[in-house]
Motif scaffolding. Structure first.
Motif, PDB file in Angstrom:
ATOM      1  N   THR A 113       0.804  -1.185  -0.006  1.00  0.00           N
ATOM      2  CA  THR A 113       0.117   0.047  -0.008  1.00  0.00           C
ATOM      3  C   THR A 113       0.852   1.278  -0.215  1.00  0.00           C
ATOM      4  N   ALA A 114       2.132   1.082   0.499  1.00  0.00           N
ATOM      5  CA  ALA A 114       3.117   2.289   0.414  1.00  0.00           C
ATOM      6  C   ALA A 114       2.395   3.355   1.410  1.00  0.00           C
ATOM      7  N   SER A 115       1.699   2.841   2.548  1.00  0.00           N
ATOM      8  CA  SER A 115       1.008   3.810   3.455  1.00  0.00           C
ATOM      9  C   SER A 115       1.042   3.407   4.894  1.00  0.00           C
ATOM     10  N   SER A 116       1.901   4.113   5.750  1.00  0.00           N
ATOM     11  CA  SER A 116       1.957   3.602   7.104  1.00  0.00           C
ATOM     12  C   SER A 116       0.476   3.779   7.865  1.00  0.00           C
ATOM     13  N   SER A 117      -0.237   4.944   7.224  1.00  0.00           N
ATOM     14  CA  SER A 117      -1.514   4.915   7.991  1.00  0.00           C
ATOM     15  C   SER A 117      -2.309   3.765   7.663  1.00  0.00           C
ATOM     16  N   ASN A 171       6.992   8.649  13.333  1.00  0.00           N
ATOM     17  CA  ASN A 171       8.183   7.812  13.083  1.00  0.00           C
ATOM     18  C   ASN A 171       8.585   7.442  11.847  1.00  0.00           C
ATOM     19  N   MET A 172       9.101   8.305  10.967  1.00  0.00           N
ATOM     20  CA  MET A 172       9.406   7.776   9.507  1.00  0.00           C
ATOM     21  C   MET A 172      11.213   7.717   9.274  1.00  0.00           C
ATOM     22  N   ASP A 173      11.652   6.854   9.931  1.00  0.00           N
ATOM     23  CA  ASP A 173      13.058   6.371   9.937  1.00  0.00           C
ATOM     24  C   ASP A 173      13.396   6.298   8.222  1.00  0.00           C
ATOM     25  N   GLY A 174      12.701   5.377   7.805  1.00  0.00           N
ATOM     26  CA  GLY A 174      12.900   4.937   6.389  1.00  0.00           C
ATOM     27  C   GLY A 174      12.913   6.100   5.344  1.00  0.00           C
ATOM     28  N   THR A 175      11.759   7.229   5.507  1.00  0.00           N
ATOM     29  CA  THR A 175      11.728   8.128   4.887  1.00  0.00           C
ATOM     30  C   THR A 175      12.979   9.281   4.870  1.00  0.00           C
ATOM     31  N   ALA A 176      13.279   9.331   6.369  1.00  0.00           N
ATOM     32  CA  ALA A 176      14.406  10.175   6.662  1.00  0.00           C
ATOM     33  C   ALA A 176      15.569   9.668   5.965  1.00  0.00           C
ATOM     34  N   ALA A 183       2.910  12.797   6.113  1.00  0.00           N
ATOM     35  CA  ALA A 183       1.895  12.021   6.396  1.00  0.00           C
ATOM     36  C   ALA A 183       2.205  10.526   6.016  1.00  0.00           C
ATOM     37  N   GLY A 184       1.637   9.572   6.730  1.00  0.00           N
ATOM     38  CA  GLY A 184       1.853   8.107   6.428  1.00  0.00           C
ATOM     39  C   GLY A 184       0.930   7.803   5.126  1.00  0.00           C
ATOM     40  N   ILE A 185       1.083   8.426   4.001  1.00  0.00           N
ATOM     41  CA  ILE A 185       0.483   8.132   2.865  1.00  0.00           C
ATOM     42  C   ILE A 185       1.547   8.207   1.738  1.00  0.00           C
ATOM     43  N   PRO A 186       0.851   7.373   0.476  1.00  0.00           N
ATOM     44  CA  PRO A 186       1.952   7.203  -0.670  1.00  0.00           C
ATOM     45  C   PRO A 186       2.534   8.711  -0.869  1.00  0.00           C
ATOM     46  N   GLY A 187       3.863   8.885  -1.219  1.00  0.00           N
ATOM     47  CA  GLY A 187       4.378  10.043  -1.824  1.00  0.00           C
ATOM     48  C   GLY A 187       4.515  10.876  -0.653  1.00  0.00           C
ATOM     49  N   ALA A 188       4.253  11.049   0.306  1.00  0.00           N
ATOM     50  CA  ALA A 188       4.242  11.970   1.169  1.00  0.00           C
ATOM     51  C   ALA A 188       5.865  12.612   1.392  1.00  0.00           C
ATOM     52  N   GLY A 189       6.808  11.656   1.711  1.00  0.00           N
ATOM     53  CA  GLY A 189       8.068  11.568   1.764  1.00  0.00           C
ATOM     54  C   GLY A 189       8.746  12.466   0.755  1.00  0.00           C
ATOM     55  N   LEU A 190       8.196  12.390  -0.363  1.00  0.00           N
ATOM     56  CA  LEU A 190       8.795  12.904  -1.618  1.00  0.00           C
ATOM     57  C   LEU A 190       8.481  14.539  -1.358  1.00  0.00           C
ATOM     58  N   VAL A 198      10.508   3.398  -4.406  1.00  0.00           N
ATOM     59  CA  VAL A 198      11.237   3.840  -3.423  1.00  0.00           C
ATOM     60  C   VAL A 198      10.221   3.697  -2.184  1.00  0.00           C
ATOM     61  N   ASP A 199       9.185   4.272  -2.382  1.00  0.00           N
ATOM     62  CA  ASP A 199       7.906   4.523  -1.405  1.00  0.00           C
ATOM     63  C   ASP A 199       7.558   3.166  -0.878  1.00  0.00           C
ATOM     64  N   MET A 200       7.404   2.155  -1.550  1.00  0.00           N
ATOM     65  CA  MET A 200       7.022   1.020  -1.051  1.00  0.00           C
ATOM     66  C   MET A 200       8.016   0.342  -0.080  1.00  0.00           C
ATOM     67  N   LEU A 201       9.172   0.509  -0.403  1.00  0.00           N
ATOM     68  CA  LEU A 201      10.362  -0.015   0.557  1.00  0.00           C
ATOM     69  C   LEU A 201      10.465   0.883   1.582  1.00  0.00           C
ATOM     70  N   ARG A 202      10.177   2.025   1.678  1.00  0.00           N
ATOM     71  CA  ARG A 202      10.604   3.200   2.880  1.00  0.00           C
ATOM     72  C   ARG A 202       9.381   2.753   3.813  1.00  0.00           C
ATOM     73  N   THR A 203       8.327   2.684   3.335  1.00  0.00           N
ATOM     74  CA  THR A 203       7.103   2.294   3.844  1.00  0.00           C
ATOM     75  C   THR A 203       7.166   1.164   4.912  1.00  0.00           C
ATOM     76  N   THR A 204       7.800   0.054   4.152  1.00  0.00           N
ATOM     77  CA  THR A 204       7.833  -1.042   5.028  1.00  0.00           C
ATOM     78  C   THR A 204       9.054  -0.763   6.358  1.00  0.00           C
ATOM     79  N   VAL A 205       9.843  -0.093   5.936  1.00  0.00           N
ATOM     80  CA  VAL A 205      11.044   0.039   7.053  1.00  0.00           C
ATOM     81  C   VAL A 205      10.027   1.050   7.977  1.00  0.00           C
ATOM     82  N   ASN A 206       9.430   2.247   7.587  1.00  0.00           N
ATOM     83  CA  ASN A 206       8.783   2.852   8.853  1.00  0.00           C
ATOM     84  C   ASN A 206       7.676   1.809   9.543  1.00  0.00           C
ATOM     85  N   VAL A 207       6.995   1.066   8.940  1.00  0.00           N
ATOM     86  CA  VAL A 207       6.070   0.212   9.780  1.00  0.00           C
ATOM     87  C   VAL A 207       7.062  -0.557  10.668  1.00  0.00           C
TER      88      VAL A 207
HETATM   89  N1  ASP Z   1       4.630   6.487   2.211  1.00  0.00           N
HETATM   90  C1  ASP Z   1       5.391   6.513   3.442  1.00  0.00           C
HETATM   91  C2  ASP Z   1       4.690   6.050   4.587  1.00  0.00           C
HETATM   92  O1  ASP Z   1       3.404   5.945   4.448  1.00  0.00           O
HETATM   93  C3  ASP Z   1       5.672   8.060   3.834  1.00  0.00           C
HETATM   94  C4  ASP Z   1       6.392   8.653   2.748  1.00  0.00           C
HETATM   95  O2  ASP Z   1       6.107   8.865   1.714  1.00  0.00           O
HETATM   96  O3  ASP Z   1       7.821   8.499   2.859  1.00  0.00           O
HETATM   97  O4  ASP Z   1       5.185   5.773   5.643  1.00  0.00           O
END
Ligand code: ASP
Length: 455
Positions: free
Chosen positions: A298-302, A333-338, A376-383, A414-423
């Motif tokens: 989903t690429a979304s932590s929320s 907490n979005m360490d993958g995003t950071a 936000a914990g939604i797709p693309g927010a970190g970009l 990249v978003d799919m991967l970083r969200t996995t790390v965030n979660v």
């Molecule tokens: N998609 C990420 C998340 O939901 C946020 C981001 O775009 O980095 O955790």
């Protein structure tokens, strides 16, 4: 033969765990998405008016609807879940000393994890230097996306100035209606703290939210019946837009980000679990694998939050800890995003030949911590929030737009991967705090065949 195939399908349908269904759905989605991409852009391109092309596009249209529907139904329960989890969590902790203790630990552990993430990102980017010699490539890869990017950057300008103010809701109901997570959490925390201070009179409200929480967990269970088709559709549609060949063209930048993620997932988190708790790493990852797969799809932590809570509670982490630590983690907490933002910004400065002083690297790391936690914990927010980190580094406005557009072109994967790390990191911190506070049932965590019914 026919019988064998049927038996196989029945086995897949009934015999194996939901984790495997979702995993197979992701693999199938990647294969199918890539097949469509290759037909459109690959060596053996087919005509855009051929029947196969038209049918495949119709199918993609249907898959898009299925995927979006899946995403929307999970998102639909996130706000009631977050509000009820925080109210129930804080009022069940009760005494404000313990709330303070949980809060302090949460800030420290989330802080440690994110500082390590940006340090790994900076170290990898500085030593591997993925940006050297790629300026021309960035320029060509980005041209088609520049208009879109101009619009995104323009929309960010005003918002970044009001960053902190926008965390405070002027009208909580308006924030609820708009789905603004940080203001909602801000209000829910204060409201719950107040509730925990007013004594028995809080019972009707707390009971109300206990029922809301139980019902949202039930709905999560129902939604997850459709996880496999939902995740298959989301993955197939995403991969059909970039194709697997993307990995060969963006190799160095992608490799650095990828290595950073792997480092976090398989070295940093296990070490955190080992150093700060006695949580067994293997069993813990088995417990949360379903949430990680859904995060990837989903690429979304929320959107993954209901499942993160369900996985952790089912396998023994107490409701007190989960309901307090996980909603905050999924939002802040979005360490993958950071990590991604740090690598991306250093990559762009390298590409444009800008030499960074050590203090500028530290500035990038600090800004990435802030920018990621406001995502936000939604797709693309970190970009989008990366614009905050990119400011003031000496890139011209044109370079900013082009660089941003380049990142845009590889964003989804990249978003799919970083969200996995965030979660994963949210769950790791919840497990460590639960261990420290005797809020974990090790019999459940260590027995992979058993789990607690949440409702
Ligand atoms: N998609 C990420 C998340 O939901 C946020 C981001 O775009 O980095 O955790």
């Amino acid at each position: 033969m026919k019988l064998h195939v049927q038996t196989l399908f029945v086995a897949i349908g009934l015999g194996i765990k939901r984790n495997w269904h979702i995993f197979l759905a992701i693999i199938a989605g990647i294969i199918f998405g890539n097949y469509v991409f290759e037909l459109e852009h690959g060596m053996s391109q087919i005509q855009s008016d051929s029947i196969l092309y038209i049918r495949l596009h119709q199918l993609l249209g249907v898959l898009d609807i299925i995927g979006q529907a899946f995403l929307k139904v999970i998102q639909m329960i996130v706000i009631p879940l977050v509000c009820s989890a925080i109210v129930v969590g804080i009022s069940s902790i009760g005494d404000s000393k313990q709330i303070g203790k949980f809060g302090k630990k949460m800030v420290i552990y989330y802080g440690i994890i994110t500082i390590i993430a940006v340090s790994i990102g900076a170290l990898l980017a500085i030593t591997i230097k993925p940006g050297l010699g790629v300026q021309n490539y960035i320029d060509t890869a980005s041209t088609s996306l520049q208009n879109q990017v101009n619009a995104v950057l323009a929309s960010q300008k005003g918002q970044l100035g009001n960053l902190f103010l926008s965390m405070i809701p002027q009208n909580p109901l308006e924030s609820l209606a708009k789905g603004e997570m940080i203001p909602i959490i801000f209000f829910a925390l204060i409201f719950s703290l107040a509730l925990s201070k007013v004594g028995e009179i809080n019972r009707p409200i707390v009971s109300f939210f206990e029922s809301v929480f139980a019902a949202t967990m039930k709905v999560t269970d129902w939604i997850m019946i459709f996880a496999a088709p939902g995740i298959f559709s989301l993955t197939a549609v995403a991969v059909s837009s970039f194709g697997l060949s993307i990995f060969s063209t963006i190799s160095k930048f992608f490799a650095v980000v990828f290595i950073g993620f792997i480092f976090q997932l398989f070295i940093v988190y296990p070490l955190m679990l080992k150093i700060f708790s006695k949580v067994p790493v293997g069993n813990f990852y088995t417990a949360i694998i379903e949430a990680l797969l859904v995060a990837f799809g989903t690429a979304s932590s929320s959107a993954t939050l209901p499942l993160t809570i369900a996985c952790c509670e089912k396998r023994g982490i107490s409701h007190k800890v989960c309901s307090f630590v996980l909603p905050l983690g999924a939002t802040l907490n979005m360490d993958g995003t950071a990590l991604f933002q740090t690598v991306a910004v250093i990559f762009l400065t390298q590409a444009y030949g800008i030499t960074l002083a050590p203090v500028q690297i530290i500035q990038i790391m600090l800004l990435a911590i802030i920018a990621s936690s406001t995502s936000a914990g939604i797709p693309g927010a970190g970009l989008i929030t990366i614009a905050l980190v990119l400011n003031g580094l000496g890139l011209t406005p044109e370079q900013l737009v082009v660089g941003f557009a380049f990142l845009f072109s590889i964003e989804r994967v990249v978003d799919m991967l970083r969200t996995t790390v965030n979660v994963a990191s949210d769950a790791v911190v919840a497990a460590v705090i639960a261990d420290n506070e005797n809020e974990i049932n090790y019999d459940l965590l260590n027995n992979t065949d058993d789990y607690k019914e949440i409702i």
